[in-house]
Design a protein around this motif. Structure first.
Motif, PDB file in Angstrom:
ATOM      1  N   GLU A 228       0.838  -1.203   0.000  1.00  0.00           N
ATOM      2  CA  GLU A 228       0.000   0.000   0.000  1.00  0.00           C
ATOM      3  C   GLU A 228       0.873   1.253   0.000  1.00  0.00           C
ATOM      4  O   GLU A 228       0.593   2.212  -0.717  1.00  0.00           O
ATOM      5  CB  GLU A 228      -0.919  -0.013   1.217  1.00  0.00           C
ATOM      6  N   ALA A 229       1.940   1.243   0.790  1.00  0.00           N
ATOM      7  CA  ALA A 229       2.844   2.392   0.827  1.00  0.00           C
ATOM      8  C   ALA A 229       3.495   2.608  -0.531  1.00  0.00           C
ATOM      9  O   ALA A 229       3.643   3.749  -0.981  1.00  0.00           O
ATOM     10  CB  ALA A 229       3.912   2.190   1.908  1.00  0.00           C
ATOM     11  N   ALA A 230       3.872   1.527  -1.207  1.00  0.00           N
ATOM     12  CA  ALA A 230       4.487   1.656  -2.536  1.00  0.00           C
ATOM     13  C   ALA A 230       3.457   2.146  -3.550  1.00  0.00           C
ATOM     14  O   ALA A 230       3.749   3.028  -4.363  1.00  0.00           O
ATOM     15  CB  ALA A 230       5.065   0.314  -2.977  1.00  0.00           C
ATOM     16  N   ARG A 231       2.244   1.586  -3.473  1.00  0.00           N
ATOM     17  CA  ARG A 231       1.197   1.980  -4.421  1.00  0.00           C
ATOM     18  C   ARG A 231       0.826   3.451  -4.264  1.00  0.00           C
ATOM     19  O   ARG A 231       0.651   4.171  -5.241  1.00  0.00           O
ATOM     20  CB  ARG A 231      -0.039   1.104  -4.225  1.00  0.00           C
ATOM     21  N   ASP A 232       0.726   3.912  -3.018  1.00  0.00           N
ATOM     22  CA  ASP A 232       0.318   5.286  -2.758  1.00  0.00           C
ATOM     23  C   ASP A 232       1.497   6.244  -2.665  1.00  0.00           C
ATOM     24  O   ASP A 232       1.299   7.446  -2.566  1.00  0.00           O
ATOM     25  CB  ASP A 232      -0.476   5.357  -1.447  1.00  0.00           C
ATOM     26  N   GLY A 233       2.711   5.713  -2.720  1.00  0.00           N
ATOM     27  CA  GLY A 233       3.912   6.509  -2.479  1.00  0.00           C
ATOM     28  C   GLY A 233       4.125   7.667  -3.422  1.00  0.00           C
ATOM     29  O   GLY A 233       4.679   8.700  -3.031  1.00  0.00           O
ATOM     30  N   ALA A 234       3.724   7.534  -4.652  1.00  0.00           N
ATOM     31  CA  ALA A 234       3.967   8.592  -5.625  1.00  0.00           C
ATOM     32  C   ALA A 234       3.266   9.884  -5.243  1.00  0.00           C
ATOM     33  O   ALA A 234       3.703  10.967  -5.621  1.00  0.00           O
ATOM     34  CB  ALA A 234       3.517   8.152  -7.013  1.00  0.00           C
ATOM     35  N   ASP A 235       2.201   9.805  -4.466  1.00  0.00           N
ATOM     36  CA  ASP A 235       1.420  10.984  -4.116  1.00  0.00           C
ATOM     37  C   ASP A 235       1.772  11.559  -2.750  1.00  0.00           C
ATOM     38  O   ASP A 235       1.156  12.534  -2.332  1.00  0.00           O
ATOM     39  CB  ASP A 235      -0.073  10.641  -4.134  1.00  0.00           C
ATOM     40  N   LEU A 236       2.712  10.966  -2.049  1.00  0.00           N
ATOM     41  CA  LEU A 236       3.032  11.408  -0.693  1.00  0.00           C
ATOM     42  C   LEU A 236       4.359  12.151  -0.652  1.00  0.00           C
ATOM     43  O   LEU A 236       5.340  11.706  -1.245  1.00  0.00           O
ATOM     44  CB  LEU A 236       3.105  10.197   0.249  1.00  0.00           C
ATOM     45  N   PRO A 237       4.417  13.277   0.077  1.00  0.00           N
ATOM     46  CA  PRO A 237       5.670  14.038   0.138  1.00  0.00           C
ATOM     47  C   PRO A 237       6.796  13.285   0.843  1.00  0.00           C
ATOM     48  O   PRO A 237       7.957  13.446   0.509  1.00  0.00           O
ATOM     49  CB  PRO A 237       5.286  15.304   0.916  1.00  0.00           C
ATOM     50  N   ASP A 238       6.458  12.438   1.804  1.00  0.00           N
ATOM     51  CA  ASP A 238       7.475  11.686   2.540  1.00  0.00           C
ATOM     52  C   ASP A 238       7.611  10.258   2.022  1.00  0.00           C
ATOM     53  O   ASP A 238       8.049   9.372   2.744  1.00  0.00           O
ATOM     54  CB  ASP A 238       7.131  11.658   4.034  1.00  0.00           C
ATOM     55  N   ALA A 239       7.253  10.040   0.771  1.00  0.00           N
ATOM     56  CA  ALA A 239       7.222   8.687   0.218  1.00  0.00           C
ATOM     57  C   ALA A 239       8.544   7.938   0.393  1.00  0.00           C
ATOM     58  O   ALA A 239       8.522   6.796   0.864  1.00  0.00           O
ATOM     59  CB  ALA A 239       6.821   8.718  -1.249  1.00  0.00           C
ATOM     60  N   PRO A 240       9.691   8.511   0.041  1.00  0.00           N
ATOM     61  CA  PRO A 240      10.930   7.720   0.186  1.00  0.00           C
ATOM     62  C   PRO A 240      11.173   7.254   1.617  1.00  0.00           C
ATOM     63  O   PRO A 240      11.516   6.102   1.852  1.00  0.00           O
ATOM     64  CB  PRO A 240      12.025   8.681  -0.281  1.00  0.00           C
ATOM     65  N   ARG A 241      10.962   8.130   2.580  1.00  0.00           N
ATOM     66  CA  ARG A 241      11.195   7.759   3.982  1.00  0.00           C
ATOM     67  C   ARG A 241      10.177   6.710   4.429  1.00  0.00           C
ATOM     68  O   ARG A 241      10.525   5.726   5.075  1.00  0.00           O
ATOM     69  CB  ARG A 241      11.118   8.994   4.868  1.00  0.00           C
ATOM     70  N   ASP A 242       8.905   6.926   4.096  1.00  0.00           N
ATOM     71  CA  ASP A 242       7.864   5.982   4.501  1.00  0.00           C
ATOM     72  C   ASP A 242       8.067   4.613   3.858  1.00  0.00           C
ATOM     73  O   ASP A 242       7.915   3.587   4.512  1.00  0.00           O
ATOM     74  CB  ASP A 242       6.482   6.519   4.132  1.00  0.00           C
ATOM     75  N   LEU A 243       8.403   4.602   2.577  1.00  0.00           N
ATOM     76  CA  LEU A 243       8.647   3.330   1.896  1.00  0.00           C
ATOM     77  C   LEU A 243       9.814   2.593   2.531  1.00  0.00           C
ATOM     78  O   LEU A 243       9.759   1.385   2.736  1.00  0.00           O
ATOM     79  CB  LEU A 243       8.904   3.563   0.410  1.00  0.00           C
ATOM     80  N   LEU A 244      10.874   3.316   2.834  1.00  0.00           N
ATOM     81  CA  LEU A 244      12.025   2.686   3.461  1.00  0.00           C
ATOM     82  C   LEU A 244      11.621   2.065   4.793  1.00  0.00           C
ATOM     83  O   LEU A 244      11.979   0.924   5.098  1.00  0.00           O
ATOM     84  CB  LEU A 244      13.154   3.703   3.653  1.00  0.00           C
ATOM     85  N   LEU A 245      10.825   2.777   5.568  1.00  0.00           N
ATOM     86  CA  LEU A 245      10.386   2.280   6.868  1.00  0.00           C
ATOM     87  C   LEU A 245       9.513   1.036   6.729  1.00  0.00           C
ATOM     88  O   LEU A 245       9.788  -0.005   7.325  1.00  0.00           O
ATOM     89  CB  LEU A 245       9.619   3.377   7.618  1.00  0.00           C
ATOM     90  N   TYR A 246       8.457   1.122   5.930  1.00  0.00           N
ATOM     91  CA  TYR A 246       7.549  -0.009   5.789  1.00  0.00           C
ATOM     92  C   TYR A 246       8.235  -1.200   5.141  1.00  0.00           C
ATOM     93  O   TYR A 246       8.062  -2.343   5.565  1.00  0.00           O
ATOM     94  CB  TYR A 246       6.313   0.365   4.966  1.00  0.00           C
ATOM     95  N   CYS A 247       8.966  -0.949   4.103  1.00  0.00           N
ATOM     96  CA  CYS A 247       9.597  -2.043   3.359  1.00  0.00           C
ATOM     97  C   CYS A 247      10.718  -2.679   4.152  1.00  0.00           C
ATOM     98  O   CYS A 247      10.868  -3.899   4.154  1.00  0.00           O
ATOM     99  CB  CYS A 247      10.078  -1.536   2.002  1.00  0.00           C
ATOM    100  N   HIS A 248      11.495  -1.873   4.845  1.00  0.00           N
ATOM    101  CA  HIS A 248      12.568  -2.422   5.662  1.00  0.00           C
ATOM    102  C   HIS A 248      11.972  -3.271   6.788  1.00  0.00           C
ATOM    103  O   HIS A 248      12.452  -4.379   7.071  1.00  0.00           O
ATOM    104  CB  HIS A 248      13.442  -1.308   6.236  1.00  0.00           C
ATOM    105  N   GLY A 249      10.916  -2.773   7.408  1.00  0.00           N
ATOM    106  CA  GLY A 249      10.268  -3.530   8.477  1.00  0.00           C
ATOM    107  C   GLY A 249       9.763  -4.880   7.990  1.00  0.00           C
ATOM    108  O   GLY A 249       9.937  -5.898   8.652  1.00  0.00           O
TER     109      GLY A 249
END
Length: 154
Positions: A30-51
């Motif tokens: 979900e974070a990857a799918r919605d990431g393009a529209d979020l200002p903090d996408a790189p940080r959030d993706l790293l957090l969710y995906c790393h976890g």
């Protein structure tokens, strides 16, 4: 406490671990799918995906070092199944390493979503096979170990 609840609990513990990992993967997707529209996408993706990657890797390491040897010792007839599951773990580890490299190199959320789609397909197939083959044996498993160490953090 009697032995019966502890023995039966291994089946429940495995299913709960798989449920948590499925949820973690869904959150990362979900974070990857919605990431393009979020200002903090790189940080959030790293957090969710790393976890997710850490959780899945920990789950497989625990199975490889504690669960599978105990099952194989008590049920030698499943040596082929354990071998297949271990090979799956190696394949998934390679996919996770590629995915982690893509996350760290700031690939686009669309590219990360494709990685996660592939991981999801392999992971789900692996989980279903593992559940089908191991569940009956888990009811009788004699393993005196911390479930978090065997199946990953609870």
């Amino acid at each position: 406490m009697s032995d019966i609840p502890r023995l039966v609990a291994w089946r429940r513990q495995l299913l709960e671990a798989h449920t948590r990992l499925r949820f973690a993967l869904a959150t990362a997707r979900e974070a990857a799918r919605d990431g393009a529209d979020l200002p903090d996408a790189p940080r959030d993706l790293l957090l969710y995906c790393h976890g997710f990657c850490v959780a899945l890797d920990g789950h497989h390491r625990g199975e490889d070092t504690l669960l599978f040897p105990a099952l194989a010792a008590q049920h030698p007839e499943i040596a082929r199944v354990v071998s297949m599951l271990t090979r799956d773990h190696e394949l998934i580890a390679a996919l996770l390493a590629r995915f982690d490299a893509a996350v760290r190199s700031t690939e686009s959320p669309a590219t990360l979503a494709l990685h996660l789609q592939g991981i999801a397909a392999i992971m789900e197939s692996h989980f279903r096979f593992e559940e089908r083959e191991l569940e009956p044996l888990l009811d009788r498993l004699e393993l005196d170990a911390d479930p978090g160490a065997v199946l990953g953090p609870l």
